[in-house]
Design a protein around this motif. Structure first.
Motif, PDB file in Angstrom:
ATOM      1  N   TRP A   1       0.854  -1.188   0.000  1.00 22.31           N
ATOM      2  CA  TRP A   1       0.000   0.000   0.000  1.00 22.31           C
ATOM      3  C   TRP A   1       0.894   1.244   0.000  1.00 22.31           C
ATOM      4  CZ3 TRP A   1      -4.300  -0.887   4.274  1.00 22.31           C
ATOM      5  CH2 TRP A   1      -5.361  -1.599   3.703  1.00 22.31           C
ATOM      6  N   VAL A   2       1.724   1.363   1.068  1.00 19.92           N
ATOM      7  CA  VAL A   2       2.411   2.647   1.266  1.00 19.92           C
ATOM      8  C   VAL A   2       3.509   2.921   0.249  1.00 19.92           C
ATOM      9  CG1 VAL A   2       1.873   2.800   3.732  1.00 19.92           C
ATOM     10  CG2 VAL A   2       4.019   1.771   3.026  1.00 19.92           C
ATOM     11  N   GLU A   3       4.127   1.865  -0.291  1.00 16.19           N
ATOM     12  CA  GLU A   3       5.241   2.152  -1.194  1.00 16.19           C
ATOM     13  C   GLU A   3       4.921   1.885  -2.658  1.00 16.19           C
ATOM     14  OE1 GLU A   3       9.278   1.388   0.601  1.00 16.19           O
ATOM     15  OE2 GLU A   3       7.975   0.967   2.282  1.00 16.19           O
ATOM     16  N   ALA A   4       3.712   1.492  -2.943  1.00 18.84           N
ATOM     17  CA  ALA A   4       3.332   1.308  -4.347  1.00 18.84           C
ATOM     18  C   ALA A   4       1.951   1.907  -4.609  1.00 18.84           C
ATOM     19  CB  ALA A   4       3.380  -0.175  -4.719  1.00 18.84           C
ATOM     20  N   THR A   5       0.885   1.219  -4.150  1.00 25.69           N
ATOM     21  CA  THR A   5      -0.461   1.653  -4.567  1.00 25.69           C
ATOM     22  C   THR A   5      -0.863   3.010  -3.989  1.00 25.69           C
ATOM     23  OG1 THR A   5      -1.410   0.325  -2.802  1.00 25.69           O
ATOM     24  CG2 THR A   5      -1.333  -0.671  -4.980  1.00 25.69           C
ATOM     25  N   TRP A   6      -0.507   3.280  -2.724  1.00 28.53           N
ATOM     26  CA  TRP A   6      -0.873   4.584  -2.152  1.00 28.53           C
ATOM     27  C   TRP A   6      -0.071   5.704  -2.812  1.00 28.53           C
ATOM     28  CZ3 TRP A   6      -1.933   4.570   3.871  1.00 28.53           C
ATOM     29  CH2 TRP A   6      -2.991   3.682   4.147  1.00 28.53           C
ATOM     30  N   GLU A   7       1.192   5.436  -3.140  1.00 24.90           N
ATOM     31  CA  GLU A   7       2.018   6.467  -3.793  1.00 24.90           C
ATOM     32  C   GLU A   7       1.431   6.804  -5.170  1.00 24.90           C
ATOM     33  OE1 GLU A   7       4.522   8.365  -2.967  1.00 24.90           O
ATOM     34  OE2 GLU A   7       5.700   7.425  -1.380  1.00 24.90           O
ATOM     35  N   VAL A   8       0.994   5.757  -5.891  1.00 24.52           N
ATOM     36  CA  VAL A   8       0.388   5.997  -7.213  1.00 24.52           C
ATOM     37  C   VAL A   8      -0.934   6.755  -7.044  1.00 24.52           C
ATOM     38  CG1 VAL A   8      -0.660   4.844  -9.214  1.00 24.52           C
ATOM     39  CG2 VAL A   8       1.533   4.048  -8.325  1.00 24.52           C
ATOM     40  N   TYR A   9      -1.706   6.370  -6.004  1.00 22.64           N
ATOM     41  CA  TYR A   9      -2.959   7.074  -5.701  1.00 22.64           C
ATOM     42  C   TYR A   9      -2.670   8.566  -5.492  1.00 22.64           C
ATOM     43  CZ  TYR A   9      -7.000   8.655  -3.026  1.00 22.64           C
ATOM     44  OH  TYR A   9      -8.075   9.395  -2.587  1.00 22.64           O
ATOM     45  N   VAL A  10      -1.624   8.838  -4.685  1.00 23.38           N
ATOM     46  CA  VAL A  10      -1.263  10.229  -4.382  1.00 23.38           C
ATOM     47  C   VAL A  10      -0.865  10.964  -5.667  1.00 23.38           C
ATOM     48  CG1 VAL A  10       0.530  11.652  -3.295  1.00 23.38           C
ATOM     49  CG2 VAL A  10      -0.652   9.934  -1.967  1.00 23.38           C
ATOM     50  N   ALA A  11      -0.067  10.299  -6.525  1.00 26.32           N
ATOM     51  CA  ALA A  11       0.352  10.942  -7.779  1.00 26.32           C
ATOM     52  C   ALA A  11      -0.880  11.330  -8.605  1.00 26.32           C
ATOM     53  CB  ALA A  11       1.263  10.000  -8.567  1.00 26.32           C
TER      54      ALA A  11
END
Lengths: 489, 105
Positions: A207-217
């Motif tokens: 979550w925090v280092e892949a999917t959440w980062e992409v979500y944030v982008a």
């Protein structure tokens, strides 16, 4: 945010506001239980056998994860009709699921707070606490969360298929699918603890280092289009590049959680290499932000929502410092063996969660307030300025204090005493550690003060600016008619 | 896993932080000069940040007792990082040019 006044025309956005309301309450719970835990570090007898440290810590961490997820779902429901040009498909089910989820979360919190612990058998897993850090909801709630998220995904996908499917939305659709799917990896147990930890780490780490980062982008991209009129084509092209870089480094970068849980040694090399690459996309984003800032300077297009934009700026720097600098300081296996599980971890965690996720989602809340009151422009109020300043200073202060504590712990507990029980207490009682914990508590209070001001601002900024805007329009139209009358005469 | 002397810890933490901070300073200064927010003559400063970053990574690799092969790989990676802001800037500029030109509307 509490006022019934609303200029929002989409039901989806009304639902988003409800998600934001619960998110901010859970944010308060996150800080409150964090403060209680910080006090217990200083005074171990405080609330002993009433709300023990373990319970406070559980609620502190889980409230963080859940408020961020609430705000993420809220942000998607907010931008969905604006991106697709249509009302969210199945919005009625979306509303029902919101109440189901909120009810379930309330029950889970009360059970963890009041019942606290069970016998450690199947009944405990099903009804009290699954005992998995960050994801401690009992199994019945776990299943409920899956049902709610499936409903949310159905809403998003059906709306995107029916309406306009933009690049931002396409990235979000696939990202949300991965984000939801990863939750399943934390729902089953294996008898081998190393294997169990291997899968459990997938959830929060990926979550925090892949999917959440992409979500944030994706959400920052959308936010920049809204607040500074960024070019959509450029934003969408860069989201794809960032997606490739973030997934490229983040997925195998989870290897740094596999160093000491009994997984094969090749994870040392994989974890070290890909963890070292993880700051690279952040540098890429940094170059792009500077470029955009340079292009924007001197242009007529102002910032339509200053508080939201300020939170996006906090996101850029907070993400870089918290995830990049504090991550890299202790991620390589040679040094991580001394730092893993010490106060280095919360030092990194506090700044990274705040910078990378909390900041962007607070920015989205300000965008929702602007939309709710139909404000053309949103400027900073004193409460908003002090809120962002104290929250950021508080989190930075906690990070510094925890870094000092972590350094002391790795020196005494790990290096000097070789991670023994005796070493643990020697480190806990060292002068630097005690002082650092005192500073952490003080900075936690500063963070709480910042939150109180942020909360006040989110509640009052909308009606206040709306009244000022209306007064300005009245004054202007009054002045215009005063000028026009003599001319007619 | 090599045994590390605790007297190396501070150097390890500081040099690791400096790798990232000098890396950002290099990328940031380079971009600021390219977008003409800083003067051209400051470009050597940008490359000095890269030099300091490379030195910090070398110090880090020595103190964490990386084997000589890994140290060489890390220095090779720094050559890659020397080019990285150039590539990102090139991509950003071309994207903006393509999307903001009158023909694209």
């Amino acid at each position: 945010m509490l006022s019934k006044h609303s200029e929002v025309k989409w039901e989806s956005q009304k639902l988003a506001i409800n998600y934001f309301r619960v998110a901010i309450i859970l944010f308060l719970a996150n800080l409150l239980f964090g403060l209680l835990a910080a006090i217990q570090y200083m005074y171990p007898n405080f609330l002993f056998e009433i709300i023990d440290f373990s319970v406070n810590r559980t609620l502190h961490i889980n409230a963080l994860v859940v408020w961020l997820l609430y705000a993420m779902i809220g942000s998607v429901y907010w931008l969905l009709p604006e991106e697709t040009g249509i009302e969210t498909v199945g919005i009625g089910i979306g509303k029902l699921l919101f109440y189901v989820l909120t009810g379930a979360i309330a029950v889970v919190v009360l059970v963890i707070l009041i019942v606290q612990v069970g016998a450690g058998n199947e009944t405990t897993i099903w009804f009290i606490n699954e005992g998995r850090e960050y994801l401690e909801a009992p199994r019945w709630a776990d299943i409920g969360i899956v049902v709610v998220v499936l409903g949310f995904l159905a809403n998003v996908f059906l709306t995107a298929f029916k309406g306009t499917r933009t690049g931002i939305l396409t990235v979000l659709m696939f990202d949300l699918l991965a984000l939801a799917g990863l939750y399943l990896a934390g729902m089953f147990f294996t008898k081998n603890i190393a294997m169990d930890q291997f899968w459990w780490w997938w959830v929060v780490h990926l979550w925090v280092e892949a999917t959440w980062e992409v979500y944030v982008a994706a959400v920052v991209g959308w936010g920049l289009i809204k607040t500074i009129g960024a070019n959509r084509k450029i934003v969408e092209m860069w989201i794809w590049i960032e997606l490739a870089m973030l997934f490229g480094s983040g997925i195998l970068g989870l290897g740094h959680h596999y160093f000491w849980i009994g997984t094969p040694e090749y994870w040392w090399e994989i974890g070290a290499l890909f963890s070292a690459l993880e700051p690279v996309p952040l540098v890429g984003m940094f170059v792009h932000v500077i470029y955009d800032w340079g292009k924007q300077a001197g242009k007529k297009h102002g910032v339509s929502n200053k508080p939201a934009f300020a939170w996006f700026v906090v996101n850029t720097f907070g993400n870089f410092l918290g995830a990049g600098v504090w991550g890299f300081m202790h991620t390589l296996p040679q040094i991580n063996i001394y730092t893993h599980g010490t106060q280095w971890t919360p030092a990194h965690g506090h700044l990274a969660f705040y910078g990378a996720y909390a900041a962007i989602l607070i920015g989205m809340m300000y965008i929702a307030v602007q939309g709710k009151y139909g404000l053309k422009e949103m400027r900073f109020t004193a409460a908003g300025k002090w809120g962002i300043t104290l929250l950021t200073l508080g989190v930075l202060g906690m990070t510094m204090a925890l870094t000092i504590a972590g350094y002391q712990q790795s020196m005494i507990e790990r290096a000097e005493f070789g991670a023994t029980w005796q070493g643990y207490f020697a480190a806990q009682n060292s002068r630097w550690m005690l002082q650092a914990m005192g500073w952490r508590l003080a900075m936690g209070v500063v963070t709480m003060l910042g939150f109180v001001l942020l909360f006040k601002d989110l509640l009052t900024i909308g009606p206040r600016l709306k009244a000022e805007e209306a007064a300005g329009v009245t004054a202007n139209s009054g002045a215009a008619s005063t000028i026009a009358e003599p001319a007619q005469a | 896993m090599p045994y590390l002397d605790s007297s190396s810890f501070l150097t390890i933490f500081v040099s690791a932080a400096l790798v990232i901070l000098f890396g950002a300073a290099y990328a940031g200064t380079f971009t600021m000069i390219k977008i003409e927010r800083l003067r051209d003559y400051m470009m050597p400063l940008a490359y000095s940040f890269w030099g300091l970053q490379t030195y910090s990574l070398w110090v880090l690799s020595v103190h964490i007792k990386s084997d000589p092969f890994t140290q060489k790989v890390l220095m090779g990676a720094m050559v890659g990082y020397l080019i990285f802001p150039h590539i990102v800037y090139f991509l950003v500029q071309r994207t903006h040019d393509a999307c903001e030109s009158p023909e694209s509307h």
